[in-house]
Design an enzyme around this catalytic site. Structure first.
Site, PDB file in Angstrom:
ATOM      1  N   HIS A   1      18.409 -44.798 -64.378  1.00 46.60           N
ATOM      2  CA  HIS A   1      18.389 -44.896 -62.915  1.00 46.60           C
ATOM      3  C   HIS A   1      19.623 -45.696 -62.506  1.00 46.60           C
ATOM      4  O   HIS A   1      19.685 -46.909 -62.713  1.00 46.60           O
ATOM      5  CB  HIS A   1      17.103 -45.579 -62.449  1.00 46.60           C
ATOM      6  CG  HIS A   1      15.877 -44.794 -62.822  1.00 46.60           C
ATOM      7  ND1 HIS A   1      14.705 -45.371 -63.233  1.00 46.60           N
ATOM      8  CD2 HIS A   1      15.673 -43.447 -62.865  1.00 46.60           C
ATOM      9  CE1 HIS A   1      13.815 -44.408 -63.498  1.00 46.60           C
ATOM     10  NE2 HIS A   1      14.386 -43.244 -63.289  1.00 46.60           N
TER      11      HIS A   1
ATOM     12  N   GLU B   1      20.003 -49.171 -60.787  1.00 46.36           N
ATOM     13  CA  GLU B   1      19.465 -50.342 -61.481  1.00 46.36           C
ATOM     14  C   GLU B   1      20.590 -50.981 -62.297  1.00 46.36           C
ATOM     15  O   GLU B   1      20.600 -50.990 -63.528  1.00 46.36           O
ATOM     16  CB  GLU B   1      18.268 -49.917 -62.332  1.00 46.36           C
ATOM     17  CG  GLU B   1      17.111 -49.434 -61.447  1.00 46.36           C
ATOM     18  CD  GLU B   1      16.059 -48.611 -62.183  1.00 46.36           C
ATOM     19  OE1 GLU B   1      15.201 -48.028 -61.483  1.00 46.36           O
ATOM     20  OE2 GLU B   1      16.086 -48.531 -63.419  1.00 46.36           O
TER      21      GLU B   1
ATOM     22  N   HIS C   1      15.741 -51.029 -67.489  1.00 45.61           N
ATOM     23  CA  HIS C   1      15.572 -50.628 -66.084  1.00 45.61           C
ATOM     24  C   HIS C   1      15.483 -51.835 -65.153  1.00 45.61           C
ATOM     25  O   HIS C   1      15.474 -52.980 -65.596  1.00 45.61           O
ATOM     26  CB  HIS C   1      14.276 -49.828 -65.930  1.00 45.61           C
ATOM     27  CG  HIS C   1      14.335 -48.445 -66.494  1.00 45.61           C
ATOM     28  ND1 HIS C   1      14.429 -47.333 -65.717  1.00 45.61           N
ATOM     29  CD2 HIS C   1      14.331 -48.015 -67.779  1.00 45.61           C
ATOM     30  CE1 HIS C   1      14.469 -46.257 -66.483  1.00 45.61           C
ATOM     31  NE2 HIS C   1      14.407 -46.639 -67.745  1.00 45.61           N
TER      32      HIS C   1
ATOM     33  N   GLU D   1      11.832 -53.862 -67.828  1.00 45.76           N
ATOM     34  CA  GLU D   1      12.018 -53.902 -66.375  1.00 45.76           C
ATOM     35  C   GLU D   1      12.470 -55.301 -65.950  1.00 45.76           C
ATOM     36  O   GLU D   1      11.861 -56.297 -66.312  1.00 45.76           O
ATOM     37  CB  GLU D   1      10.705 -53.562 -65.644  1.00 45.76           C
ATOM     38  CG  GLU D   1      10.201 -52.148 -65.880  1.00 45.76           C
ATOM     39  CD  GLU D   1      10.933 -51.081 -65.077  1.00 45.76           C
ATOM     40  OE1 GLU D   1      11.807 -51.429 -64.259  1.00 45.76           O
ATOM     41  OE2 GLU D   1      10.630 -49.882 -65.293  1.00 45.76           O
TER      42      GLU D   1
HETATM   43 ZN    ZN Z   1      14.282 -47.346 -63.604  1.00 48.48          ZN
END
Ligand code: ZN
Length: 394
Positions: free
Chosen positions: A189, A192, A282, A358
């Site tokens: 992504h 990010e 991420h 994350e």
């Molecule tokens: Zn992500």
């Protein structure tokens, strides 16, 4: 009176730029609705180039030095993650090197931020940017190490390189066939950006010849690192998707060269090398914590993998207070895993430990920093710290 005012301060009017917002640079992204009143600058966060996801913004404001401005993001409530604006602070910079935070308010529809630019040009972004030039610098810098070989896996849809770094100590250590194959991928992504800051810190420590943890890891493992899985989306200023609008972390079951060459090429290489452990890095819009997501919803999730996962998390918590395991997405029920996610596909395919890492767009609420929030520098430190749990589980 107005005539005398102009006569007294001629240079002010001669040299002040008109109020202007520009986005024609790497990852630049915003739509200007109204610039007529600096106290009510009206903006719209625009979606990714080929999908509906809207959350990333990055722009330069010119001509407002010393003048209080109010930025109104009119469509914040209609963006991909409205909860991302609760307790959020805009990232800003005057010199494009140090980024600081600005408080916002969010009424459920409009997000509002106020600033008084100290200079003629001030930058604003959703998170501290990580440009394509920095990405290329990172690859080139890492490739100077004798432990590193750089492989070009192929091209993205916009013609950029899919770059892989292979890192191991060939001068000593375990026989190559016995070394653990560790994959670390980031920025599926593209908005990010903390994920590539994480990789920068990870690589700096891994290639530090004075670091005992890194030296041992390089003698026992081969690292395969993809610092940016989505370079097209990154340059385009997308939050979530590549040039064709594909959310790469939903492409792992059946990627194609037409829609998701980034995943196709990396997956093909993984099938060639094998995988003993994988980390997919991420950022999360809403949760103000660092955490990991496992593959416990997979049919192939075993007690052995669960034990390895616990050992990894415990070792990381013991070595880095920025990592925790209390606040996360919660556990998936057995058999409910989405096989199109990288972590689930990899864990199932290779029967190994695979974790999604994350980091927050906001801050780590357990260890907040009011000036910077979660930042590039803190992401780098977290990336360096992940070598300790890797050593622990090997
Ligand atoms: Zn992500």
């Amino acid at each position: 009176r107005s005539t005398r005012h102009r006569t007294l301060f001629p240079y002010t009017t001669l040299f002040r730029s008109a109020l202007h917002i520009s986005t024609q640079f790497d990852a630049g992204a915003i739509e200007v609705v109204s610039l007529s009143d600096p106290r009510h600058i009206e903006l719209k966060i625009r979606p990714d180039n080929a999908s509906e996801f809207a959350q990333w913004f990055h722009f330069a404001l010119h001509g407002a030095k010393g003048q209080p401005v109010t930025l109104r993001f009119l469509n914040a409530g209609a963006c991909a993650y409205p909860k991302g604006w609760e307790g959020y602070q805009v990232v800003a910079s005057h010199d494009r090197q140090s980024w600081f935070r600005i408080d916002t308010t969010f009424d459920g529809t409009v997000m509002t931020a106020q600033a008084t630019p100290a200079g003629d040009c001030m930058y604003f972004a959703y998170f501290e940017p990580y440009s394509h030039e920095l990405h290329l610098d990172l690859l080139a810098s890492a490739a100077q190490s004798p432990h590193v070989t750089q492989e070009r896996l192929g091209s993205t849809l916009d013609g950029r390189d899919m770059a892989l770094l292979r890192i191991t100590d060939v001068s000593g250590g375990l026989p190559l066939a016995e070394r653990k194959r560790v994959w670390v991928i980031a920025r599926q992504h593209p908005g990010e950006t903390m994920a590539e800051w994480f990789i920068e810190g990870f690589l700096e420590r891994l290639l530090d010849t004075d670091d005992a943890v890194s030296r041992v890891l390089l003698q026992r493992s081969v690292f395969y690192v993809v610092p940016n899985m989505n370079p097209d989306g990154a340059v385009r200023g997308n939050l979530r998707t590549n040039a064709a609008g594909a959310n790469l972390n939903r492409e792992w079951a059946a990627p194609t060269m037409e829609r998701s060459p980034e995943v196709f090429l990396v997956r093909q290489k993984m099938l060639a090398t094998g995988v003993d452990l994988c980390l997919d890095v991420h950022g999360d819009e809403a949760l103000p914590y660092n955490f990991v997501v496992g593959s416990e919803g997979n049919p192939g999730y075993t007690p052995q993998v669960a034990a390895l996962e616990d050992a990894f998390k415990n070792a990381w918590m013991a070595n880095c207070p920025d990592f925790q395991d209390q606040y996360n997405y919660g556990r998936s029920e057995p058999g409910t895993a989405n096989p199109t996610l990288a972590t689930n596909w990899i864990a199932q395919q290779f029967g190994c430990l695979a974790l999604t890492i994350e980091m927050p767009f906001k801050d780590n609420a357990q260890l907040p920093d009011a000036a910077t929030g979660w930042s590039g520098a803190r992401s780098k430190r977290l990336g360096a710290s992940v070598l300790q749990p890797l050593l622990a589980v090997f």
